[in-house]
Motif scaffolding. Sequence first.
Motif, PDB file in Angstrom:
ATOM      1  N   PHE A  16      28.177  33.923  46.776  1.00  0.00           N
ATOM      2  CA  PHE A  16      29.234  33.218  46.037  1.00  0.00           C
ATOM      3  C   PHE A  16      30.280  34.196  45.522  1.00  0.00           C
ATOM      4  CE2 PHE A  16      31.017  31.804  41.982  1.00  0.00           C
ATOM      5  CZ  PHE A  16      31.640  30.629  42.378  1.00  0.00           C
ATOM      6  N   ASP A  17      29.823  35.339  45.002  1.00  0.00           N
ATOM      7  CA  ASP A  17      30.768  36.338  44.483  1.00  0.00           C
ATOM      8  C   ASP A  17      31.637  36.905  45.597  1.00  0.00           C
ATOM      9  OD1 ASP A  17      29.855  36.081  41.874  1.00  0.00           O
ATOM     10  OD2 ASP A  17      28.281  37.574  42.172  1.00  0.00           O
ATOM     11  N   GLN A  18      31.045  37.114  46.782  1.00  0.00           N
ATOM     12  CA  GLN A  18      31.815  37.603  47.924  1.00  0.00           C
ATOM     13  C   GLN A  18      32.874  36.592  48.346  1.00  0.00           C
ATOM     14  OE1 GLN A  18      31.884  40.449  49.589  1.00  0.00           O
ATOM     15  NE2 GLN A  18      29.960  41.521  49.215  1.00  0.00           N
ATOM     16  N   LEU A  19      32.505  35.310  48.365  1.00  0.00           N
ATOM     17  CA  LEU A  19      33.468  34.263  48.725  1.00  0.00           C
ATOM     18  C   LEU A  19      34.581  34.169  47.685  1.00  0.00           C
ATOM     19  CD1 LEU A  19      31.070  31.458  50.020  1.00  0.00           C
ATOM     20  CD2 LEU A  19      32.588  32.913  51.375  1.00  0.00           C
ATOM     21  N   LEU A  20      34.214  34.305  46.408  1.00  0.00           N
ATOM     22  CA  LEU A  20      35.215  34.277  45.341  1.00  0.00           C
ATOM     23  C   LEU A  20      36.193  35.436  45.486  1.00  0.00           C
ATOM     24  CD1 LEU A  20      36.255  33.052  42.673  1.00  0.00           C
ATOM     25  CD2 LEU A  20      34.602  34.514  41.475  1.00  0.00           C
ATOM     26  N   LEU A  21      35.660  36.608  45.764  1.00  0.00           N
ATOM     27  CA  LEU A  21      36.518  37.776  45.972  1.00  0.00           C
ATOM     28  C   LEU A  21      37.436  37.588  47.172  1.00  0.00           C
ATOM     29  CD1 LEU A  21      34.496  41.075  45.377  1.00  0.00           C
ATOM     30  CD2 LEU A  21      36.451  40.201  44.095  1.00  0.00           C
ATOM     31  N   LEU A  22      36.903  37.008  48.239  1.00  0.00           N
ATOM     32  CA  LEU A  22      37.698  36.778  49.440  1.00  0.00           C
ATOM     33  C   LEU A  22      38.885  35.872  49.146  1.00  0.00           C
ATOM     34  CD1 LEU A  22      38.224  36.870  52.498  1.00  0.00           C
ATOM     35  CD2 LEU A  22      36.556  35.026  52.756  1.00  0.00           C
ATOM     36  N   VAL A  23      38.657  34.783  48.424  1.00  0.00           N
ATOM     37  CA  VAL A  23      39.733  33.844  48.097  1.00  0.00           C
ATOM     38  C   VAL A  23      40.765  34.501  47.186  1.00  0.00           C
ATOM     39  CG1 VAL A  23      40.286  31.684  46.917  1.00  0.00           C
ATOM     40  CG2 VAL A  23      38.286  31.806  48.415  1.00  0.00           C
ATOM     41  N   ILE A  24      40.296  35.196  46.144  1.00  0.00           N
ATOM     42  CA  ILE A  24      41.215  35.871  45.221  1.00  0.00           C
ATOM     43  C   ILE A  24      42.037  36.923  45.953  1.00  0.00           C
ATOM     44  CG2 ILE A  24      41.350  37.424  43.233  1.00  0.00           C
ATOM     45  CD1 ILE A  24      38.899  35.949  42.106  1.00  0.00           C
ATOM     46  N   SER A  25      41.378  37.701  46.807  1.00  0.00           N
ATOM     47  CA  SER A  25      42.065  38.749  47.551  1.00  0.00           C
ATOM     48  C   SER A  25      43.102  38.168  48.500  1.00  0.00           C
ATOM     49  CB  SER A  25      41.041  39.580  48.330  1.00  0.00           C
ATOM     50  OG  SER A  25      41.681  40.576  49.097  1.00  0.00           O
ATOM     51  N   LEU A  26      42.753  37.086  49.194  1.00  0.00           N
ATOM     52  CA  LEU A  26      43.687  36.445  50.120  1.00  0.00           C
ATOM     53  C   LEU A  26      44.937  35.974  49.395  1.00  0.00           C
ATOM     54  CD1 LEU A  26      44.371  35.252  52.920  1.00  0.00           C
ATOM     55  CD2 LEU A  26      43.075  33.215  52.263  1.00  0.00           C
ATOM     56  N   ILE A  27      44.766  35.285  48.267  1.00  0.00           N
ATOM     57  CA  ILE A  27      45.909  34.761  47.505  1.00  0.00           C
ATOM     58  C   ILE A  27      46.749  35.907  46.953  1.00  0.00           C
ATOM     59  CG2 ILE A  27      46.583  33.453  45.459  1.00  0.00           C
ATOM     60  CD1 ILE A  27      44.063  31.736  45.907  1.00  0.00           C
ATOM     61  N   ALA A  28      46.091  36.894  46.330  1.00  0.00           N
ATOM     62  CA  ALA A  28      46.808  38.001  45.711  1.00  0.00           C
ATOM     63  C   ALA A  28      47.619  38.784  46.731  1.00  0.00           C
ATOM     64  CB  ALA A  28      45.813  38.926  45.005  1.00  0.00           C
TER      65      ALA A  28
END
Length: 254
Positions: free
Chosen positions: A4-16
């Motif tokens: 879950f943390d990896q997926l959260l990081l992926l989404v945040i990184s993509l948007i940022a």
Amino acid sequence: MELFDQLLLLVISLIANLFSAVAGGGAGLLQLPALLFLGLPFGVALATHKVASVFLGLGATARHLKSSTFDWHFVSFILLMGLPGVVLGASIILQIDDRVAQGLLGLLTLGLGLYSWFKPELGQLSAPVNRDLRGYLVGGLVLFVIGALNGSLTSGTGLFVTIWLVRWFGLDYKAAVAYTMVLVGIFWNGTGAITLGILGDIEWSWLPALIVGSLLGGYLGAHLAIVKGNRLIKRSFEVITILVGISLMAKALA
């Protein structure tokens, strides 16, 4: 890290990184606080973010090289002036309390956004200026200072390069963002990552999600900037700089 943390990081990184590739900087506005929130110490989070930011530059470069024309003498000049500053900044950041510096940087960043906002025609057309000896000396000195900020304080320094290339050297926003994404994204951030990695620590297990998000966000953001042009880039730059400025000042006062 859990899935879950990896997926959260992926989404945040993509948007940022998507917004950063459009505006010419500012990925640290979301990505660095996310790393801190998930438990990394500041020095480790900064070094890890720097590594991921290199892949923002690679993703954006893959798109810009298809449609942007670079002056390679100008490229060499930006690297020559900025890289020593990056090494200097990265070498001292792990030794000092950065709250005052973050507050001042936030105030300056906010000012840049407001300055661009109230200059409607800024960066809409390319009109090269300050290409004489004095222009290069002043421009190079400022790039060195921005490089030191880039090595030490990650949030928003690419935005400084973008606005400086527009304001001092007369580039339009589209060209300035292309230079920033390639040179700051890959070379400046790569140098900072190596320096911080040698002097500190990198959380390697967190990087896969950050790298994927950075590559995709960089490419998609660069594509959007190229297709939509200077008006969208200018407005995105202004929104991101204002948000980064407020964020940095809030962190300094917390």
